[in-house]
Write a protein that holds these residues in place. Structure first.
Motif, short mmCIF file in Angstrom:
data_model
loop_
_atom_site.label_atom_id
_atom_site.label_comp_id
_atom_site.label_asym_id
_atom_site.label_seq_id
_atom_site.Cartn_x
_atom_site.Cartn_y
_atom_site.Cartn_z
N GLU A 261 0.83 -1.20 0.00
CA GLU A 261 0.00 0.00 0.00
C GLU A 261 0.87 1.25 0.00
O GLU A 261 1.98 1.25 0.55
N VAL A 262 0.33 2.32 -0.60
CA VAL A 262 0.91 3.66 -0.49
C VAL A 262 -0.03 4.44 0.42
O VAL A 262 -1.14 4.80 0.03
N ASN A 263 0.38 4.67 1.66
CA ASN A 263 -0.51 5.26 2.67
C ASN A 263 -0.45 6.78 2.71
O ASN A 263 -1.42 7.43 3.08
N ASN A 264 0.68 7.34 2.33
CA ASN A 264 0.85 8.79 2.49
C ASN A 264 1.63 9.36 1.32
O ASN A 264 2.80 9.02 1.12
N ILE A 265 0.96 10.22 0.53
CA ILE A 265 1.62 10.95 -0.55
C ILE A 265 0.93 12.31 -0.67
O ILE A 265 -0.30 12.38 -0.73
N PRO A 266 1.68 13.40 -0.64
CA PRO A 266 1.04 14.72 -0.72
C PRO A 266 0.48 14.99 -2.11
O PRO A 266 0.94 14.42 -3.10
N ALA A 267 -0.52 15.87 -2.18
CA ALA A 267 -1.09 16.25 -3.47
C ALA A 267 -0.15 17.17 -4.23
O ALA A 267 -0.12 17.16 -5.46
N ILE A 330 4.72 6.02 -10.33
CA ILE A 330 4.34 4.61 -10.49
C ILE A 330 5.11 3.80 -9.46
O ILE A 330 6.35 3.83 -9.41
N PHE A 331 4.39 3.07 -8.60
CA PHE A 331 4.98 2.26 -7.53
C PHE A 331 4.90 0.78 -7.92
O PHE A 331 3.83 0.30 -8.32
N LYS A 332 6.02 0.06 -7.78
CA LYS A 332 6.06 -1.37 -8.06
C LYS A 332 6.68 -2.10 -6.88
O LYS A 332 7.71 -1.69 -6.34
N ASN A 333 6.01 -3.19 -6.46
CA ASN A 333 6.53 -4.04 -5.39
C ASN A 333 6.17 -5.49 -5.73
O ASN A 333 4.99 -5.85 -5.69
N ASN A 334 7.20 -6.26 -6.10
CA ASN A 334 6.96 -7.63 -6.57
C ASN A 334 5.96 -7.59 -7.73
O ASN A 334 6.20 -6.95 -8.73
N GLN A 335 4.81 -8.24 -7.59
CA GLN A 335 3.83 -8.28 -8.67
C GLN A 335 2.78 -7.17 -8.57
O GLN A 335 1.91 -7.05 -9.43
N ASP A 336 2.89 -6.35 -7.50
CA ASP A 336 1.90 -5.29 -7.29
C ASP A 336 2.37 -3.99 -7.94
O ASP A 336 3.56 -3.68 -8.00
#
Length: 713
Positions: A261-267, A330-336
């Motif tokens: 999950e990406v829980n915190n990213i500013p606008a 763009i966030f990638k972690n293993n297959q996610d």
């Protein structure tokens, strides 16, 4: 070891155990829709509001009678509060609403004991639900021994002078034993040494930067108790703020099903600021962050690793050379895989310059720079008397580049001019001369006119290059509240961050000065809309494209007011927020007719919550009638004679002349006739007793008006 005052401790105990101790007051009858209970010990009050109505409560106002005032207050989570009217009024606002059947408690301390308290409850639309005066039940002092025994378990009420102001953010927001947490602090005051505590154990010490911010990592021991703990930030003076946090058990380090999950990213984030993004992933796994432009062009790739608990944090300062605009991350972690949006904005918001420092009459002035892309941009050009000679509204292009040109026609004359460019979140100025090199001057701008309590304001200053300038913040009575200094850059520009934490609600003036030159700007703190009846007028009924509008009016004192200009089709052409002074007067020149404005009937509206006033103006081709002041000098001393002279093409035979000080007070009223050749002439001797400062000479025939600023030393 922290010490607690008996009164402060008592307040907190009541907040924690009030469900067992608060007694209902017998005066509440069947017709009352809000049940209110109040108990006190010495100067401390606990008051509870229970919503027995069918409406949702948004705002609660509490006030005292006579000379009594509030010293401090404490709210439950989800409620914000502020002091107004010399601390005789408290206004609490819910983040959401207090629904029927729910209740809320507030802890209050007063300067002396009170027997009853006044209150009013409002819904989301500011409609009154209930209002009354509630008697206060006094608790016996024998309870104090119990309070003292419980003091190590409860939080002290933050009295005036002991509350530490500032905001903090934990990353991640969940706490676990045996984990590390990033702590971001903002607005704690510059150069402050702070100590961080968890319950009674000190974690570490940190020091804030010049903006009052800090960034650090705190560690929670694996042996720390699970459950609710108290996190405390304390400064050297003993001021502190406290927050209850919940610490959970340690995660299973060998768990193989951690959700990405990406829980915190500013606008949005600005150039030079720290970008912080956090989330969760499979423990010890890699997270790839790919940054793409709005056109899907890859700009950079970064990799971070999740810790043993599956928590990850990405932090990077945005380089000043980064291209501003909309981005894809763009966030990638293993297959996610997931994609988020991010906007990178200019660090200086707006930065402009003139293509030359000197022009000749008839030449084209070119103003270039950077700004927020695709934003409404207001432009003023003022002469050396601060009279607006050109007004325009444009929209910046998609790249954020600014390029504006105008011809120095017969509306200009030899002298020094200032061009001011303003957008919603920033402004800047540049100085140039026509027929001469520009004289030395100072320009001070503020990004908006109204600020919240305990916030910060940014002053944009233009002055002599590499020069030390004095900064003074004065209240509405010209009492000095803050004094400081700043040195401009080699380009003559500087930004000054003004901490408003020590200033109460009201109207203030920021004055920036050097030898024989100064400029000032007014702003307000903590004012609210809701002013009462509004009167509204302009200095003329007829305007032309490219002309600014001086709006004048009166309403309730110290109120926020929104001024809106609408074109004949009902579209908003320009809008600004201003405030009324202690006498209810207000004025602004921040609106005007764009150079491409259509001819016809336009509307100006003054709006303050439920109160509004609208007037009409006519936009047409320029007419020959008008008033022009032609004073040659701008600086005078006590005893000097000011020759007030100029042209007046008018249907009237006499003119009214007013001398106005920096507080917009008329201190001298004069009159003179218009000659047969449409001129006027009146000598005025500067009397003794005049304070040093800027004064405005205003000449009007009650239809047309012109003004000229002079400096008296």
């Amino acid at each position: 070891m922290r010490r607690y005052s008996t009164i402060g401790v008592f307040t907190s105990v009541l907040l924690v155990v009030s469900i067992f101790t608060l007694l209902s007051i017998s005066e509440v009858n069947a017709e009352e829709v809000i049940s209110v209970n109040a108990k006190s010990y010495e100067n401390t009050i606990i008051i509870e509001f229970e919503n027995e109505s069918t409406s949702k409560i948004k705002t609660i106002r509490i006030w005292l009678g006579g000379d009594k005032s509030f010293k401090s207050f404490k709210t439950e989570p989800g409620w914000g509060g502020g002091k107004y009217s010399d601390s005789k009024l408290l206004i609490f606002t819910a983040t959401n609403t207090l629904n029927p059947g729910e209740s809320v408690k507030f802890g209050l301390t007063t300067n002396e004991k009170v027997n009853a308290i006044n209150w009013k409850v409002l819904d989301q639309n500011e409609n009154e639900i209930d209002t009354r005066k509630t008697p206060i039940q006094e608790i016996s002092s024998t309870i104090s021994s119990f309070v003292e025994q419980e003091s190590v378990k409860i939080e002290e009420v933050k009295e005036t002078g002991s509350a530490l102001y500032g905001t903090k953010k934990f990353i991640p927001e969940k706490f676990r034993v045996g984990s590390d947490i990033r702590l971001v602090g903002n607005g704690f005051g510059p150069g402050k040494n702070l100590q961080l505590y968890l319950d009674n154990a000190i974690l570490k010490s940190v020091k804030t930067d010049e903006q009052g911010n800090f960034l650090t990592t705190i560690s929670i021991s694996e042996t720390h108790k699970v459950g609710t703990s108290e996190f405390i930030i304390k400064d050297e003076s003993g001021n502190f703020q406290s927050t209850n946090i919940t610490i959970e058990e340690l995660k299973n380090r060998f768990l193989k099903t951690e959700k990405f999950e990406v829980n915190n990213i500013p606008a949005k984030v600005r150039l030079g600021e720290l970008l912080t993004i956090s989330g969760t992933a499979y423990p010890q796994s890699a997270i790839i962050l790919a940054f793409q432009s709005n056109d899907r062009v890859l700009e950079k790739v970064r990799v971070v690793t999740a810790n043993a608990n599956g928590e990850w944090i990405f932090e990077e300062v945005i380089d000043q050379n980064q291209i501003i605009g909309e981005k894809y991350v763009i966030f990638k972690n293993n297959q996610d895989k997931t994609t988020k949006n991010l906007t990178i904005k200019s660090g200086n918001l707006i930065e402009i310059s003139a293509s030359a420092v000197r022009y000749n009459l008839g030449e084209t002035v070119s103003i270039t720079g950077t700004s927020e892309p695709n934003k409404s941009t207001t432009i003023w050009v003022k002469d050396q008397t601060k009279k607006i000679t050109l007004f325009d509204i444009i929209t910046s292009d998609g790249s954020g580049n600014l390029n504006y040109e105008f011809v120095t026609d017969d509306t200009f004359s030899t002298g020094t001019y200032t061009v001011i460019v303003k957008q919603e979140e920033g402004s800047d100025a540049a100085v140039f001369g026509i027929g001469q090199y520009p004289s030395t001057r100072i320009v001070v701008l503020v990004e908006k006119t109204n600020f919240a309590l305990n916030s910060k304001a940014i002053l944009s200053i233009v002055g002599p290059p590499s020069s030390k300038l004095s900064i003074a913040i004065l209240d509405s009575n010209d009492n000095l509240k803050i004094s400081d200094s700043i040195t401009t850059s080699s380009l003559g520009k500087s930004k000054y961050v003004l901490d408003l934490a020590d200033l109460s609600a009201g109207v203030y003036r920021a004055a920036v000065s050097a030898t024989n030159i100064q400029d000032s700007v007014k702003f307000s703190i903590g004012l609210e809309p809701g002013s009462g009846a509004i009167s509204l007028a302009t200095t003329s009924e007829n305007y032309s494209p490219g002309e600014s509008i001086l709006v004048l009016g009166n309403t309730g004192n110290n109120a926020r007011i929104t001024i809106t200009l609408l074109d004949p089709s009902g579209n908003i052409s320009s809008q600004t927020e201003i405030f009324s002074d202690a006498n209810g007067n207000f004025s602004t020149e921040d609106i005007g007719i764009p150079s491409n404005g259509v001819l016809g009937n336009w509307e100006i509206t003054a709006h303050s919550r439920l109160d509004s006033k609208t007037i009409d103006i006519n936009v047409s081709v320029p007419t020959a009638k008008g008033i022009t002041i032609q004073i040659e000098e701008a600086e005078f001393s006590i005893g000097d004679t000011v020759i007030i002279v100029g042209m007046a093409v008018s249907d009237a035979s006499r003119l009214e002349i007013q001398i106005i000080n920096q507080s917009d007070q008329v201190i001298v009223s004069l009159a003179t006739s218009i000659t047969s050749d449409d001129t006027f002439f009146l000598p005025w001797i500067v009397p003794s007793g005049f304070d040093t400062g800027i004064y405005t000479i205003r000449v009007t025939d009650n239809v047309n008006t012109d003004s000229f600023e002079i400096f008296i030393q």
